[in-house]
Design an enzyme around this catalytic site. Sequence first.
Site, PDB file in Angstrom:
ATOM      1  N   LEU A 132       0.836  -1.202   0.000  1.00  0.00           N
ATOM      2  CA  LEU A 132       0.000   0.000   0.000  1.00  0.00           C
ATOM      3  C   LEU A 132       0.878   1.263   0.000  1.00  0.00           C
ATOM      4  CD1 LEU A 132      -2.884   1.216   0.343  1.00  0.00           C
ATOM      5  CD2 LEU A 132      -2.558   1.042   2.806  1.00  0.00           C
ATOM      6  N   THR A 133       1.823   1.320   0.941  1.00  0.00           N
ATOM      7  CA  THR A 133       2.619   2.541   1.135  1.00  0.00           C
ATOM      8  C   THR A 133       3.470   2.877  -0.097  1.00  0.00           C
ATOM      9  OG1 THR A 133       2.744   1.985   3.471  1.00  0.00           O
ATOM     10  CG2 THR A 133       4.288   3.647   2.691  1.00  0.00           C
ATOM     11  N   ARG A 256      -4.013  -3.817  13.006  1.00  0.00           N
ATOM     12  CA  ARG A 256      -3.812  -2.894  14.142  1.00  0.00           C
ATOM     13  C   ARG A 256      -3.989  -3.618  15.473  1.00  0.00           C
ATOM     14  NH1 ARG A 256      -6.701   1.541  10.408  1.00  0.00           N
ATOM     15  NH2 ARG A 256      -4.753   2.086   9.374  1.00  0.00           N
ATOM     16  N   GLN A 292      11.768   1.343  46.953  1.00  0.00           N
ATOM     17  CA  GLN A 292      10.405   1.770  46.629  1.00  0.00           C
ATOM     18  C   GLN A 292      10.283   2.379  45.233  1.00  0.00           C
ATOM     19  OE1 GLN A 292       8.549   5.151  48.694  1.00  0.00           O
ATOM     20  NE2 GLN A 292       6.907   3.756  49.282  1.00  0.00           N
ATOM     21  N   GLU A 377       1.243   0.471  10.145  1.00  0.00           N
ATOM     22  CA  GLU A 377      -0.230   0.358  10.110  1.00  0.00           C
ATOM     23  C   GLU A 377      -0.911   1.587  10.707  1.00  0.00           C
ATOM     24  OE1 GLU A 377      -0.106  -1.911   8.414  1.00  0.00           O
ATOM     25  OE2 GLU A 377       0.852  -3.701   9.205  1.00  0.00           O
ATOM     26  N   SER A 380       0.975   6.521  15.593  1.00  0.00           N
ATOM     27  CA  SER A 380       0.174   6.975  16.744  1.00  0.00           C
ATOM     28  C   SER A 380      -0.515   8.302  16.433  1.00  0.00           C
ATOM     29  CB  SER A 380       1.081   7.146  17.967  1.00  0.00           C
ATOM     30  OG  SER A 380       1.644   5.907  18.303  1.00  0.00           O
TER      31      SER A 380
HETATM   32  C1  LIG Z   1       9.498  -1.993   9.054  1.00  0.00           C
HETATM   33  C2  LIG Z   1       8.350  -1.452   8.269  1.00  0.00           C
HETATM   34  C3  LIG Z   1       7.465  -2.341   7.669  1.00  0.00           C
HETATM   35  C4  LIG Z   1       6.417  -1.858   6.882  1.00  0.00           C
HETATM   36  N1  LIG Z   1       5.620  -2.748   6.214  1.00  0.00           N
HETATM   37  C5  LIG Z   1       4.707  -2.278   5.324  1.00  0.00           C
HETATM   38  C6  LIG Z   1       3.984  -3.178   4.468  1.00  0.00           C
HETATM   39  O1  LIG Z   1       4.159  -4.405   4.526  1.00  0.00           O
HETATM   40  N2  LIG Z   1       3.104  -2.655   3.576  1.00  0.00           N
HETATM   41  C7  LIG Z   1       2.874  -1.313   3.472  1.00  0.00           C
HETATM   42  O2  LIG Z   1       2.056  -0.914   2.645  1.00  0.00           O
HETATM   43  N3  LIG Z   1       3.537  -0.429   4.276  1.00  0.00           N
HETATM   44  C8  LIG Z   1       4.450  -0.872   5.187  1.00  0.00           C
HETATM   45  N4  LIG Z   1       5.153   0.009   5.986  1.00  0.00           N
HETATM   46  C9  LIG Z   1       4.886   1.439   5.870  1.00  0.00           C
HETATM   47  C10 LIG Z   1       4.242   2.067   7.102  1.00  0.00           C
HETATM   48  O3  LIG Z   1       2.889   1.705   7.173  1.00  0.00           O
HETATM   49  C11 LIG Z   1       4.459   3.589   7.015  1.00  0.00           C
HETATM   50  O4  LIG Z   1       5.827   3.810   7.278  1.00  0.00           O
HETATM   51  C12 LIG Z   1       3.582   4.373   7.961  1.00  0.00           C
HETATM   52  O5  LIG Z   1       2.247   4.318   7.564  1.00  0.00           O
HETATM   53  C13 LIG Z   1       4.003   5.850   8.062  1.00  0.00           C
HETATM   54  O6  LIG Z   1       4.147   6.416   6.792  1.00  0.00           O
HETATM   55  P1  LIG Z   1       5.494   7.216   6.425  1.00  0.00           P
HETATM   56  O7  LIG Z   1       6.641   6.367   6.833  1.00  0.00           O
HETATM   57  O8  LIG Z   1       5.411   7.631   5.006  1.00  0.00           O
HETATM   58  O9  LIG Z   1       5.510   8.478   7.382  1.00  0.00           O
HETATM   59  P2  LIG Z   1       5.022   9.975   7.001  1.00  0.00           P
HETATM   60  O10 LIG Z   1       3.688   9.902   6.371  1.00  0.00           O
HETATM   61  O11 LIG Z   1       6.123  10.655   6.279  1.00  0.00           O
HETATM   62  O12 LIG Z   1       4.858  10.625   8.440  1.00  0.00           O
HETATM   63  C14 LIG Z   1       5.994  11.088   9.181  1.00  0.00           C
HETATM   64  C15 LIG Z   1       5.587  11.402  10.603  1.00  0.00           C
HETATM   65  O13 LIG Z   1       4.632  12.461  10.595  1.00  0.00           O
HETATM   66  C16 LIG Z   1       3.561  12.110  11.429  1.00  0.00           C
HETATM   67  N5  LIG Z   1       2.320  12.720  10.927  1.00  0.00           N
HETATM   68  C17 LIG Z   1       1.712  12.487   9.760  1.00  0.00           C
HETATM   69  N6  LIG Z   1       0.588  13.206   9.650  1.00  0.00           N
HETATM   70  C18 LIG Z   1       0.479  13.937  10.780  1.00  0.00           C
HETATM   71  C19 LIG Z   1      -0.461  14.882  11.285  1.00  0.00           C
HETATM   72  N7  LIG Z   1      -1.545  15.206  10.580  1.00  0.00           N
HETATM   73  N8  LIG Z   1      -0.252  15.429  12.479  1.00  0.00           N
HETATM   74  C20 LIG Z   1       0.835  15.076  13.217  1.00  0.00           C
HETATM   75  N9  LIG Z   1       1.765  14.186  12.795  1.00  0.00           N
HETATM   76  C21 LIG Z   1       1.588  13.625  11.602  1.00  0.00           C
HETATM   77  C22 LIG Z   1       3.487  10.602  11.354  1.00  0.00           C
HETATM   78  O14 LIG Z   1       2.843  10.078  12.468  1.00  0.00           O
HETATM   79  C23 LIG Z   1       4.934  10.223  11.318  1.00  0.00           C
HETATM   80  O15 LIG Z   1       5.412  10.123  12.627  1.00  0.00           O
HETATM   81  C24 LIG Z   1       6.204  -0.455   6.772  1.00  0.00           C
HETATM   82  C25 LIG Z   1       7.074   0.431   7.418  1.00  0.00           C
HETATM   83  C26 LIG Z   1       8.148  -0.045   8.126  1.00  0.00           C
HETATM   84  C27 LIG Z   1       9.114   0.946   8.746  1.00  0.00           C
END
Ligand SMILES: Cc1cc2nc3c(=O)[nH]c(=O)nc-3n(C[C@H](O)[C@H](O)[C@H](O)COP(=O)(O)OP(=O)(O)OC[C@H]3O[C@@H](n4cnc5c(N)ncnc54)[C@H](O)[C@@H]3O)c2cc1C
Length: 415
Positions: A132-133, A256, A292, A377, A380
């Site tokens: 997906l990502t 999740r 403690q 997934e 936070s």
């Molecule tokens: C080890 C690993 C395995 C993975 N496996 C898969 C997989 O099998 N399939 C798949 O599809 N994906 C996978 N992923 C992708 C994963 O789901 C994404 O990394 C995740 O959803 C976050 O997206 P991003 O890394 O692009 O972060 P970004 O979208 O760049 O976000 C960066 C930071 O900004 C924060 N942020 C974003 N929006 C806001 C907001 N509105 N307000 C405040 N903070 C915000 C986020 O929380 C994050 O901390 C994997 C990732 C890793 C590291």
Amino acid sequence: MTRLFSERFLHALEPDELRLLETTRRLCRERIGPDADAVAREDTFAAGTFRLLVEHRIVATAFPRRFGGSEARQRLRIRLVEELGRVCSAAASLVTGADLSCRAIVAGASEAVQDQLLPALCEGRLQAAFALTEPGAGSDVRNLATVAVRAGEGYRVSGRKKFITRANVADWFVVVARCRDEQAPAGASPDDPFVALLIPRDTPGLTAGPAVDKLGWFGVPIAELAFDGVAVDARWRLGAEGEGFALAQDALVRARLGHASMALGRAMGAVEIAAAYCCERDVFGKPLGAHQGVQWMLADAITQIEASRALVDAAAASYDRGDADAAVQASMAKMHATDLGMKVCTDALQLTGGRGYLKAFPLERFFRDAKLNQIGEGSSEVHRTVIGRDAVRRAGEASLERHPCLPAGKLTTDF
Ligand SMILES: Cc1cc2nc3c(=O)[nH]c(=O)nc-3n(C[C@H](O)[C@H](O)[C@H](O)COP(=O)(O)OP(=O)(O)OC[C@H]3O[C@@H](n4cnc5c(N)ncnc54)[C@H](O)[C@@H]3O)c2cc1C
């Protein structure tokens, strides 16, 4: 044998579910726990652990009975994942990942495709990955740029996927893209419907990059995927055009719950290890655990873990019943359990001092692995946004019960 954490959640399980849990505990004690350090020293796919989980029908819990699975309730699966997470993140991730990557096939594939793939996926003869990502679509996942252009009896897929777990071992990929006509201007548009497609690894135009170095979760490598006009027949579409995102979302809700229980299992393991150290280590003339301040740290960790386990259990039961708010409950469970998991692993490492910082001591691995549960997934922050948005939406509904202490009328004009 007694345990540091409560066994009260086991009362909700049926005898055959308890038997599978007992098998999982035995495997963790005898094989997965003792092997976890070796698995985590090299980021290659943990094939031996995967085979064990297949052989003992733990992977099968994600699959319907018709295809050889046991179609377990989430209330059981969270207990299994908790046990695995307590000793080895890779093992827990192999179980949650099998569900994530196969759920859309279970929910959206034609009967013929299900019959062809699901028995083999259930038996571990085949593996699937969930893609997906993308480089430009992580938290903002609707911003997908991968396109599936309608072409003849199928599609031509172009784009890139990032961070895909098992990308270098999977035989099949569940790929979510934007669907569009050939004549449409190049690039994806927000109006294009989402489509989920199953794509076999050896399709011309599909390449998987090398495994990417990462902080933890060794044993389940990740890699990028590139699609260059990959031809996909319409028989491999999951659901209808426009249903791609909903299929992905259902898989993600289940995943999740998996992340939440994995994080709590690891946190429980971290407290058990720290508590053992506190009993053995003497400081200032008495055991560390007799101080403690240390007892309070353990009390906070154990109490908060038990509270979070109750939240995760309630969210799993909500999913099993098909409650309308099951997705939001899963977001709450995931956010709470994974943030807590990070804090508990940090505190447990602190309690074990310099030894906790050593690679030879398991808490260093627990500490590194804990971080990913707060990111994958839906991070936070994303779940906080989902939960908050839902709360504000419900608070504004006309049918919401008004608080009895509030008089009728407008709050802004009558006060
Ligand atoms: C080890 C690993 C395995 C993975 N496996 C898969 C997989 O099998 N399939 C798949 O599809 N994906 C996978 N992923 C992708 C994963 O789901 C994404 O990394 C995740 O959803 C976050 O997206 P991003 O890394 O692009 O972060 P970004 O979208 O760049 O976000 C960066 C930071 O900004 C924060 N942020 C974003 N929006 C806001 C907001 N509105 N307000 C405040 N903070 C915000 C986020 O929380 C994050 O901390 C994997 C990732 C890793 C590291």
